[in-house]
Design an enzyme around this catalytic site. Structure first.
Site, PDB file in Angstrom:
ATOM      1  N   ALA A  64       0.877  -1.181   0.000  1.00 49.64           N
ATOM      2  CA  ALA A  64       0.000   0.000   0.000  1.00 49.64           C
ATOM      3  C   ALA A  64       0.912   1.228   0.000  1.00 49.64           C
ATOM      4  O   ALA A  64       2.108   1.107  -0.230  1.00 49.64           O
ATOM      5  CB  ALA A  64      -0.930  -0.050   1.207  1.00 49.64           C
ATOM      6  N   VAL A  65       0.386   2.424   0.282  1.00 49.67           N
ATOM      7  CA  VAL A  65       1.214   3.637   0.103  1.00 49.67           C
ATOM      8  C   VAL A  65       2.565   3.573   0.796  1.00 49.67           C
ATOM      9  O   VAL A  65       3.597   3.893   0.189  1.00 49.67           O
ATOM     10  CB  VAL A  65       0.499   4.942   0.568  1.00 49.67           C
ATOM     11  CG1 VAL A  65      -0.584   5.320  -0.402  1.00 49.67           C
ATOM     12  CG2 VAL A  65      -0.021   4.843   1.975  1.00 49.67           C
ATOM     13  N   SER A  71       8.325   7.379  10.635  1.00 41.11           N
ATOM     14  CA  SER A  71       7.485   8.586  10.624  1.00 41.11           C
ATOM     15  C   SER A  71       7.796   9.442   9.410  1.00 41.11           C
ATOM     16  O   SER A  71       8.928   9.509   8.950  1.00 41.11           O
ATOM     17  CB  SER A  71       7.691   9.433  11.883  1.00 41.11           C
ATOM     18  OG  SER A  71       6.917  10.618  11.772  1.00 41.11           O
ATOM     19  N   LYS A  94       8.553   5.574  18.669  1.00 42.14           N
ATOM     20  CA  LYS A  94       7.641   6.078  17.634  1.00 42.14           C
ATOM     21  C   LYS A  94       6.289   6.464  18.252  1.00 42.14           C
ATOM     22  O   LYS A  94       5.682   7.471  17.885  1.00 42.14           O
ATOM     23  CB  LYS A  94       7.433   5.012  16.533  1.00 42.14           C
ATOM     24  CG  LYS A  94       6.306   5.321  15.539  1.00 42.14           C
ATOM     25  CD  LYS A  94       6.648   6.477  14.636  1.00 42.14           C
ATOM     26  CE  LYS A  94       5.560   7.085  13.792  1.00 42.14           C
ATOM     27  NZ  LYS A  94       4.483   6.352  13.247  1.00 42.14           N
ATOM     28  N   HIS A 121       6.727   9.715  19.953  1.00 43.48           N
ATOM     29  CA  HIS A 121       6.808  10.726  18.889  1.00 43.48           C
ATOM     30  C   HIS A 121       5.394  11.161  18.503  1.00 43.48           C
ATOM     31  O   HIS A 121       5.099  12.351  18.401  1.00 43.48           O
ATOM     32  CB  HIS A 121       7.536  10.163  17.661  1.00 43.48           C
ATOM     33  CG  HIS A 121       7.329  10.953  16.403  1.00 43.48           C
ATOM     34  ND1 HIS A 121       6.161  10.884  15.666  1.00 43.48           N
ATOM     35  CD2 HIS A 121       8.110  11.855  15.765  1.00 43.48           C
ATOM     36  CE1 HIS A 121       6.239  11.705  14.636  1.00 43.48           C
ATOM     37  NE2 HIS A 121       7.418  12.304  14.663  1.00 43.48           N
ATOM     38  N   ASN A 122       4.511  10.198  18.292  1.00 43.37           N
ATOM     39  CA  ASN A 122       3.153  10.548  17.883  1.00 43.37           C
ATOM     40  C   ASN A 122       2.402  11.272  18.999  1.00 43.37           C
ATOM     41  O   ASN A 122       1.621  12.181  18.717  1.00 43.37           O
ATOM     42  CB  ASN A 122       2.390   9.284  17.464  1.00 43.37           C
ATOM     43  CG  ASN A 122       2.837   8.780  16.101  1.00 43.37           C
ATOM     44  OD1 ASN A 122       3.955   9.041  15.682  1.00 43.37           O
ATOM     45  ND2 ASN A 122       1.965   8.069  15.409  1.00 43.37           N
ATOM     46  N   GLU A 136       3.487  14.693  18.848  1.00 37.84           N
ATOM     47  CA  GLU A 136       2.844  15.279  17.661  1.00 37.84           C
ATOM     48  C   GLU A 136       1.415  15.757  18.005  1.00 37.84           C
ATOM     49  O   GLU A 136       1.017  16.863  17.630  1.00 37.84           O
ATOM     50  CB  GLU A 136       2.834  14.219  16.559  1.00 37.84           C
ATOM     51  CG  GLU A 136       2.062  14.551  15.307  1.00 37.84           C
ATOM     52  CD  GLU A 136       1.987  13.314  14.372  1.00 37.84           C
ATOM     53  OE1 GLU A 136       3.029  12.655  14.142  1.00 37.84           O
ATOM     54  OE2 GLU A 136       0.885  13.014  13.887  1.00 37.84           O
ATOM     55  N   ARG A 160      -5.601  10.618  52.773  1.00 36.60           N
ATOM     56  CA  ARG A 160      -5.525   9.176  52.537  1.00 36.60           C
ATOM     57  C   ARG A 160      -5.302   8.440  53.857  1.00 36.60           C
ATOM     58  O   ARG A 160      -5.815   7.359  54.090  1.00 36.60           O
ATOM     59  CB  ARG A 160      -4.390   8.849  51.555  1.00 36.60           C
ATOM     60  CG  ARG A 160      -4.606   9.424  50.160  1.00 36.60           C
ATOM     61  CD  ARG A 160      -3.500   9.002  49.194  1.00 36.60           C
ATOM     62  NE  ARG A 160      -3.617   7.601  48.848  1.00 36.60           N
ATOM     63  CZ  ARG A 160      -2.710   6.674  49.097  1.00 36.60           C
ATOM     64  NH1 ARG A 160      -1.579   7.013  49.687  1.00 36.60           N
ATOM     65  NH2 ARG A 160      -2.906   5.426  48.755  1.00 36.60           N
TER      66      ARG A 160
HETATM   67  P1  NBP Z   1      -2.557  -0.102   5.372  1.00 40.18           P
HETATM   68  O1  NBP Z   1      -2.368   0.046   6.847  1.00 40.18           O
HETATM   69  O2  NBP Z   1      -3.778   0.458   4.751  1.00 40.18           O
HETATM   70  O3  NBP Z   1      -2.477  -1.682   5.030  1.00 40.18           O
HETATM   71  C1  NBP Z   1      -2.686  -2.150   3.713  1.00 40.18           C
HETATM   72  C2  NBP Z   1      -1.752  -3.281   3.415  1.00 40.18           C
HETATM   73  O4  NBP Z   1      -1.930  -4.353   4.355  1.00 40.18           O
HETATM   74  C3  NBP Z   1      -2.023  -3.877   2.040  1.00 40.18           C
HETATM   75  O5  NBP Z   1      -0.797  -4.238   1.466  1.00 40.18           O
HETATM   76  C4  NBP Z   1      -2.881  -5.084   2.369  1.00 40.18           C
HETATM   77  O6  NBP Z   1      -2.851  -6.058   1.375  1.00 40.18           O
HETATM   78  C5  NBP Z   1      -2.177  -5.556   3.610  1.00 40.18           C
HETATM   79  N1  NBP Z   1      -2.946  -6.532   4.406  1.00 40.18           N
HETATM   80  C6  NBP Z   1      -4.036  -6.357   5.185  1.00 40.18           C
HETATM   81 BR1  NBP Z   1      -4.975  -4.810   5.354  1.00 40.18          BR
HETATM   82  N2  NBP Z   1      -4.437  -7.465   5.804  1.00 40.18           N
HETATM   83  C7  NBP Z   1      -3.570  -8.407   5.422  1.00 40.18           C
HETATM   84  C8  NBP Z   1      -3.446  -9.782   5.721  1.00 40.18           C
HETATM   85  N3  NBP Z   1      -4.270 -10.393   6.560  1.00 40.18           N
HETATM   86  N4  NBP Z   1      -2.434 -10.470   5.120  1.00 40.18           N
HETATM   87  C9  NBP Z   1      -1.584  -9.872   4.275  1.00 40.18           C
HETATM   88  N5  NBP Z   1      -1.647  -8.551   3.964  1.00 40.18           N
HETATM   89  C10 NBP Z   1      -2.628  -7.825   4.533  1.00 40.18           C
HETATM   90  O7  NBP Z   1      -1.270   0.407   4.579  1.00 40.18           O
HETATM   91  P2  NBP Z   1      -0.372   1.747   4.790  1.00 40.18           P
HETATM   92  O8  NBP Z   1      -1.205   2.949   5.001  1.00 40.18           O
HETATM   93  O9  NBP Z   1       0.591   1.709   3.665  1.00 40.18           O
HETATM   94  O10 NBP Z   1       0.403   1.465   6.143  1.00 40.18           O
HETATM   95  C11 NBP Z   1       1.235   0.334   6.335  1.00 40.18           C
HETATM   96  C12 NBP Z   1       1.722   0.333   7.751  1.00 40.18           C
HETATM   97  O11 NBP Z   1       2.523   1.494   7.983  1.00 40.18           O
HETATM   98  C13 NBP Z   1       0.608   0.372   8.798  1.00 40.18           C
HETATM   99  O12 NBP Z   1       0.969  -0.402   9.892  1.00 40.18           O
HETATM  100  C14 NBP Z   1       0.559   1.825   9.189  1.00 40.18           C
HETATM  101  O13 NBP Z   1       0.030   2.028  10.474  1.00 40.18           O
HETATM  102  C15 NBP Z   1       2.022   2.197   9.098  1.00 40.18           C
HETATM  103  N6  NBP Z   1       2.313   3.625   8.897  1.00 40.18           N
HETATM  104  C16 NBP Z   1       1.539   4.378   8.088  1.00 40.18           C
HETATM  105  C17 NBP Z   1       1.839   5.723   7.881  1.00 40.18           C
HETATM  106  C18 NBP Z   1       1.007   6.558   6.961  1.00 40.18           C
HETATM  107  O14 NBP Z   1       1.245   7.769   6.900  1.00 40.18           O
HETATM  108  N7  NBP Z   1       0.053   5.990   6.242  1.00 40.18           N
HETATM  109  C19 NBP Z   1       2.937   6.278   8.524  1.00 40.18           C
HETATM  110  C20 NBP Z   1       3.732   5.490   9.319  1.00 40.18           C
HETATM  111  C21 NBP Z   1       3.413   4.161   9.504  1.00 40.18           C
HETATM  112  P3  NBP Z   1      -3.917  -6.029   0.168  1.00 40.18           P
HETATM  113  O15 NBP Z   1      -3.355  -5.095  -0.849  1.00 40.18           O
HETATM  114  O16 NBP Z   1      -3.943  -7.438  -0.318  1.00 40.18           O
HETATM  115  O17 NBP Z   1      -5.225  -5.572   0.735  1.00 40.18           O
END
Ligand code: NBP
Length: 478
Positions: free
Chosen positions: A11-12, A128, A183, A186-187, A190, A447
């Site tokens: 994902a992203v 982060s 981390k 940190h949040n 934030e 107390r």
């Molecule tokens: P998401 O948190 O939205 O997760 C999506 C990903 O998880 C996809 O690749 C999805 O696969 C996979 N997935 C899920 Br949901 N369930 C699964 C399972 N049971 N088995 C295998 N794969 C599974 O993605 P994100 O926003 O890119 O964040 C990724 C991590 O980074 C998270 O833990 C997030 O908290 C952390 N994070 C995010 C940010 C931010 O700014 N977004 C910043 C810092 C850290 P699929 O494609 O097959 O559905």
């Protein structure tokens, strides 16, 4: 296999981290539960570097050079456990599973323990900087074994943000869950930073009578001084933005309900367990929660408040300058509390965290990046056992110089009916730490009265109890 690292979960965040590794010259194996995401990445960005797309767990593991480094970027919680269970049986002793998701540090501790028994290094890594950071250089907070950092560390240093002095924004924080813990805090910080900025905005709007555009200008100016930071910078951009649909200031068309994903709440929950007063972070979490209670807020609309007292232009400008002082002083308190929590976590879990290094790796890449963090680094580098950031001479002087204006702002806010839980809690913390005597003496006496909980005396060793229901004589139990 030939890939120095593999990323599963595209994902992203995963996609951008994979691209960041590839752009820095590493061969990156790719995997995602849904194969379409893997193909999309290669189609759109395959020319940025060396990728090895794979479509099964076995193929993915086979693509990695040994010892293997497999990074998980999936949703935190159960999905992370599911992915670990899928891959761990395919790995060999000495391999690394790196979790870059927002895991709770207790989960990371558990996973590290379980995988260590199987000879696998589990490395919980706080990342982060959002999606932009992941691509161009995040602040990276790795935990896990020191051995894992020997080989993983140099790779993280390559992809991490660089501080203004050129040093990479990553360091080995400490074993097992230390990275995810840092981390989390940190949040929490934030959340506090954002709440303090919101209060400054509210005061400039309601008390100084400034327009969003004028407040944007004020923030831009503050951003050239000691408040220079990413969050102040984006605040100015948000406030200067006009809604294209209505032509109104954008901030006026956004519903005033702040949401949260949980890391702020975790920070406060853990702080309560550790007994660390993080009142600024707690007020920030509660302020978001309060904003969401629409029913409560609607039921309270007719409660009386003070009559507004508009300021003339000169008074408004003077007030704005005082708000800058209050914001800066409150920010010092938030960081004091956050670093106290990191120290307490480090002591409790035996992580041996270097606070100066933590401040150093937050100087770039992450959401709370700020010029200010270089000063915090200097303070802890000069004295690692500094009891609190407020004991640093320079911060003490600055907060001392700000305190008159800070008090004036909190008093004005109370008089004019503008809620400033962050500014007020920070000032209360400052005054409580300063106080020679706290009314905790009375609390402890109460107390003893109702629960025979005993008390200590200022003039003698031991613990004592007064026979409150009897002749009120004192018995020593020391
Ligand atoms: P998401 O948190 O939205 O997760 C999506 C990903 O998880 C996809 O690749 C999805 O696969 C996979 N997935 C899920 Br949901 N369930 C699964 C399972 N049971 N088995 C295998 N794969 C599974 O993605 P994100 O926003 O890119 O964040 C990724 C991590 O980074 C998270 O833990 C997030 O908290 C952390 N994070 C995010 C940010 C931010 O700014 N977004 C910043 C810092 C850290 P699929 O494609 O097959 O559905």
């Amino acid at each position: 296999g030939t890939a120095q690292i593999g990323v599963t979960g595209l994902a992203v965040m995963g996609r951008n981290l994979a691209r960041n590794f590839a752009r820095n010259g590493y061969t990156v194996a790719l995997h995602n539960r849904t194969n379409a995401r893997t193909r999309e990445l290669v189609e759109s960005f395959g020319d940025e570097g060396s990728f090895v797309p794979t479509e099964s767990a076995e193929e993915f593991v086979a693509a990695l050079e040994r010892p293997r480094r497999l990074m998980i970027m999936v949703k935190a919680g159960a999905p992370t456990d599911a992915v670990i269970e899928e891959f761990a049986p395919l790995l060999e002793p000495g391999d690394q599973i790196i979790d870059g998701g927002n895991a709770h540090f207790e989960d990371t501790r558990r996973r590290e323990r379980e995988l260590r028994e199987r000879g696998i290094h589990f490395v919980g890594v706080g990342v982060s900087g959002g999606e932009e950071g992941a691509l161009h250089g995040p602040s990276i907070m790795p935990g896990g074994s020191p051995e894992s950092y020997d080989t993983l560390g140099p790779m993280l240093e390559r992809i991490a943000a660089k501080a203004p002095d050129g040093t990479p924004c990553t360091t080995h924080i400490g074993p097992d869950g230390a990275g995810h813990f840092v981390k989390m805090v940190h949040n929490g910080i934030e959340y506090a930073d954002m709440q303090l900025i919101a209060e400054a905005y509210h005061l400039l709007r309601s008390v100084a009578g400034y327009s969003p555009e004028k407040i944007a200008e004020t923030f831009r100016e503050w951003n050239t001084g000691r408040l220079d930071s990413y969050l102040i910078e984006i605040t100015a951009e948000v406030l200067a933005h006009t809604d294209p649909v209505t032509g109104k200031p954008f901030v006026d068309v956004v519903a005033d309900r702040a949401e949260q994903k949980g890391t702020g709440r975790w920070t406060v929950q853990i702080a309560l367990d550790l007994g660390v007063p993080v009142s600024g972070i707690a007020e920030a979490v509660f302020a978001r929660s309060l904003s969401g209670h629409i029913d409560l807020r609607e039921a309270s609309q007719s409660l009386p408040g003070p009559t507004p007292q508009p300021l003339d232009e000169a008074d408004a400008a003077r007030f704005a300058a005082q708000v800058e002082q209050a914001l800066y002083a409150s920010k010092i308190v938030s960081y004091t509390q956050g670093f106290h929590q990191i120290r307490a976590g480090g002591d409790t879990y035996d992580w041996n965290i270097d606070l100066g290094s933590v401040a150093a790796i937050w100087r770039a890449g992450c959401i709370i990046r700020a010029a200010f963090l270089d000063r915090i680094r200097t303070a802890f580098d000069a004295r690692a056992d500094l009891p609190s950031l407020l004991s640093d001479k320079q911060f003490a002087e600055e907060i001392g110089a700000a305190q008159d204006d800070w008090r004036a702002v909190v008093a004005t806010a109370a008089r004019q009916g503008v809620p400033t839980p962050g500014f007020s809690a920070a000032l209360a913390y400052y005054d409580a730490l300063r106080a020679r005597r706290l009314p905790a003496a009375l609390t402890q006496a109460q107390r003893d009265f109702f629960g025979a909980h005993t008390y200590r005396r200022t003039d003698r060793e031991g613990s004592f109890h007064t026979l409150w229901g009897g002749d009120r004589s004192e018995v020593g139990t020391g």
